[in-house]
Design a protein around this motif. Structure first.
Motif, PDB file in Angstrom:
ATOM      1  N   PHE A   1     -26.757 -16.596  93.191  1.00  0.00           N
ATOM      2  CA  PHE A   1     -27.419 -16.579  91.888  1.00  0.00           C
ATOM      3  C   PHE A   1     -27.436 -15.222  91.191  1.00  0.00           C
ATOM      4  O   PHE A   1     -27.936 -15.123  90.074  1.00  0.00           O
ATOM      5  CB  PHE A   1     -28.872 -17.049  92.043  1.00  0.00           C
TER       6      PHE A   1
ATOM      7  N   LEU B   1     -32.128 -16.595  80.956  1.00  0.00           N
ATOM      8  CA  LEU B   1     -32.603 -17.918  81.321  1.00  0.00           C
ATOM      9  C   LEU B   1     -34.080 -17.829  81.663  1.00  0.00           C
ATOM     10  O   LEU B   1     -34.540 -16.841  82.211  1.00  0.00           O
ATOM     11  CB  LEU B   1     -31.837 -18.452  82.543  1.00  0.00           C
TER      12      LEU B   1
ATOM     13  N   LEU C   1     -24.855 -15.904  86.808  1.00  0.00           N
ATOM     14  CA  LEU C   1     -26.290 -15.717  86.633  1.00  0.00           C
ATOM     15  C   LEU C   1     -26.708 -14.265  86.810  1.00  0.00           C
ATOM     16  O   LEU C   1     -27.850 -13.975  87.077  1.00  0.00           O
ATOM     17  CB  LEU C   1     -27.053 -16.621  87.618  1.00  0.00           C
TER      18      LEU C   1
ATOM     19  N   TYR D   1     -32.961 -12.850  89.297  1.00  0.00           N
ATOM     20  CA  TYR D   1     -34.056 -13.711  89.739  1.00  0.00           C
ATOM     21  C   TYR D   1     -34.186 -13.706  91.264  1.00  0.00           C
ATOM     22  O   TYR D   1     -34.746 -14.633  91.839  1.00  0.00           O
ATOM     23  CB  TYR D   1     -33.830 -15.141  89.247  1.00  0.00           C
TER      24      TYR D   1
ATOM     25  N   GLU E   1     -35.603 -22.820  83.773  1.00  0.00           N
ATOM     26  CA  GLU E   1     -34.176 -23.133  83.792  1.00  0.00           C
ATOM     27  C   GLU E   1     -33.533 -22.729  85.114  1.00  0.00           C
ATOM     28  O   GLU E   1     -32.741 -23.483  85.685  1.00  0.00           O
ATOM     29  CB  GLU E   1     -33.478 -22.437  82.624  1.00  0.00           C
ATOM     30  N   ILE E   2     -33.876 -21.551  85.609  1.00  0.00           N
ATOM     31  CA  ILE E   2     -33.271 -21.092  86.864  1.00  0.00           C
ATOM     32  C   ILE E   2     -33.758 -21.937  88.033  1.00  0.00           C
ATOM     33  O   ILE E   2     -33.017 -22.215  88.985  1.00  0.00           O
ATOM     34  CB  ILE E   2     -33.563 -19.592  87.098  1.00  0.00           C
TER      35      ILE E   2
ATOM     36  N   LEU F   1     -36.292 -16.399  93.769  1.00  0.00           N
ATOM     37  CA  LEU F   1     -35.502 -17.367  94.522  1.00  0.00           C
ATOM     38  C   LEU F   1     -35.580 -17.099  96.016  1.00  0.00           C
ATOM     39  O   LEU F   1     -35.655 -18.035  96.819  1.00  0.00           O
ATOM     40  CB  LEU F   1     -34.058 -17.336  94.036  1.00  0.00           C
TER      41      LEU F   1
ATOM     42  N   HIS G   1     -23.007 -21.585  85.845  1.00  0.00           N
ATOM     43  CA  HIS G   1     -23.941 -22.168  84.871  1.00  0.00           C
ATOM     44  C   HIS G   1     -23.230 -22.439  83.551  1.00  0.00           C
ATOM     45  O   HIS G   1     -22.589 -21.556  82.993  1.00  0.00           O
ATOM     46  CB  HIS G   1     -25.106 -21.202  84.649  1.00  0.00           C
TER      47      HIS G   1
ATOM     48  N   ILE H   1     -31.712 -25.147  88.113  1.00  0.00           N
ATOM     49  CA  ILE H   1     -30.383 -24.885  88.668  1.00  0.00           C
ATOM     50  C   ILE H   1     -30.459 -24.776  90.190  1.00  0.00           C
ATOM     51  O   ILE H   1     -29.653 -25.356  90.912  1.00  0.00           O
ATOM     52  CB  ILE H   1     -29.798 -23.592  88.066  1.00  0.00           C
ATOM     53  N   ALA H   2     -31.457 -24.033  90.694  1.00  0.00           N
ATOM     54  CA  ALA H   2     -31.609 -23.856  92.140  1.00  0.00           C
ATOM     55  C   ALA H   2     -31.929 -25.188  92.829  1.00  0.00           C
ATOM     56  O   ALA H   2     -31.399 -25.495  93.902  1.00  0.00           O
ATOM     57  CB  ALA H   2     -32.702 -22.838  92.429  1.00  0.00           C
TER      58      ALA H   2
END
Length: 407
Positions: A341, A210, A203, A345, A214-215, A349, A406, A218-219
């Motif tokens: 990650f 992304l 990532l 981002y 989307e992120i 996050l 991912h 995933i998180a």
């Protein structure tokens, strides 16, 4: 082999971040000193001021992911500048606050929003993006230590202002100091570090773009990320409870306001050592295991403080130990998010994890005041703090910092 030294732009960013965090967090840590004079003048119970602090922490956390998303998209410099202006406005309004509504608006709402743009999540993420991965935790630790130095300087300064000018004028002077954050934000312009030979983890920035949605998906599905956030809740509860209510606890036991101020200043001083050391250790050892140790030691320190006879020696000894453990969790937690990650981002996050931290802060600040109003002591909250230390040790057993893959 790539050069892992701090670049000149990163050094400039570290200097800017250091001053901004010193001002932002230094002033914030001094808010507990206003509880007694404002409550006494207006006849408030402890819960009125405590609720404003709790609201501040909750809003700070709730908007942090959105502030982080804005910083990721438009840059930290703009977000921090706006936050600095809001912070100054909030302090100005607080200086004229005479009702619970006004103190909740100024100290709670406006300053809560401002802190989301001028504190760890935005600034440490900016530093983390610009640093080499092998030096990332150390860079974050250096920036975190600056916030502690601000606490060390601003607490005695705030006490002096309160004694010489009164709480309202002290807030006006503090607002002028906070306004310096706006020009200091211009120093936040180091470029993002990009690894050579396309060696970023799944990532990292040179992967296909992304969306935020989307992120977030995933998180949300990454259990170690969830456990990490729950662990950070413990930190928020403990530091806000102790930071806001320890001076009042000491006053209840016959100690002067100066004793509480010295306690908080010592916390800030030794946290400089603690955060830097945590950042240095985080580059060498498992960050989740270090976090397990930190939360365990906090619990032991609280038990010892309550068990020993209360004296200046035990008060200041507790301050030194808690200072070493105070914000050492921050570079380790943010560094773990970055390892999971990547850095593209990171601000958003880290903001999500920090929101959970601030839920803990809300309850640590508010329940401390409520417990005191109902019982005249803080016994229940001390017991909760000890239990949460055990919880903090356990949840980090399930955290790992391996990069998220991912598909």
């Amino acid at each position: 082999m790539s050069d892992t030294r701090f670049s000149k732009p990163l050094i400039i960013m570290l200097i800017g971040s250091a001053f901004i965090l010193a001002l932002s967090l230094g002033v914030r840590h001094g808010f507990g000193l206003y509880l007694v004079p404002m409550s006494t003048e207006f006849g408030w119970s402890h819960q009125v001021f405590s609720l404003a602090i709790a609201l501040q922490n909750l809003l700070w956390g709730a908007v942090q992911p959105f502030t982080g998303a804005l910083a990721d998209k438009y840059g930290s410099k703009k977000v921090v500048a706006v936050g600095g202006a809001l912070y100054a406005i909030g302090l100005l309004l607080m200086s004229f606050s005479s009702t619970g509504v006004m103190v909740n608006l100024s100290l709670g709402l406006i300053i809560g929003l401002a802190l989301s743009a001028t504190s760890f999540s935005v600034l440490l993420s900016a530093v983390g993006r610009a640093a080499h991965p092998s030096r990332r935790s150390m860079a974050m630790g250096i920036a975190s230590a600056a916030g502690s130095f601000g606490q060390f300087i601003m607490l005695p300064t705030t006490l002096l202002l309160l004694k010489e000018f009164g709480w309202s004028s002290a807030l006006l002077i503090t607002a002028i100091l906070i306004a310096l954050i706006v020009p200091l934000s211009l120093l936040l312009k180091a470029p993002m570090y990009v690894a050579p030979n396309n060696t970023q983890s799944a990532l990292h920035p040179n992967q296909p773009a992304l969306s935020f949605k989307e992120i977030l998906v995933i998180a949300k599905n990454h259990k170690p990320f969830i456990w990490l956030g729950l662990g950070f809740l413990v930190c928020g509860f403990q530091v806000v409870f102790i930071g806001i209510h320890l001076p009042g606890y000491l006053t209840d036991h016959g100690f002067s306001t100066t004793s509480g101020t010295i306690f908080l200043a010592l916390v800030g001083l030794f946290n400089i050592v603690g955060t830097y050391t945590a950042g240095w250790l985080g580059d060498k050892y498992s960050k989740p295991k270090l976090l397990m140790g930190l939360y365990g030691l906090r619990g032991v320190a609280i038990i010892a403080f309550l068990a020993l006879p209360l004296s200046h020696w035990t008060i200041y000894g507790f301050a030194v130990i808690m200072g070493l453990l105070w914000l050492s969790t921050v570079p380790l937690t943010n560094g773990t998010v970055a390892n999971m990650f990547g850095v593209k981002y990171l601000t958003m996050l880290s903001g999500i994890v920090f929101f959970v931290h601030q839920i803990g802060s809300f309850f640590g600040g508010w329940l401390g005041g409520l417990n005191h109003d109902l019982t005249g002591n803080y016994d229940i909250i001390w017991a909760i703090s000890i239990a949460l230390s055990v919880f903090g040790v356990v949840v980090h057993f399930f955290v790992n910092e391996e990069p998220v893959v991912h598909d």
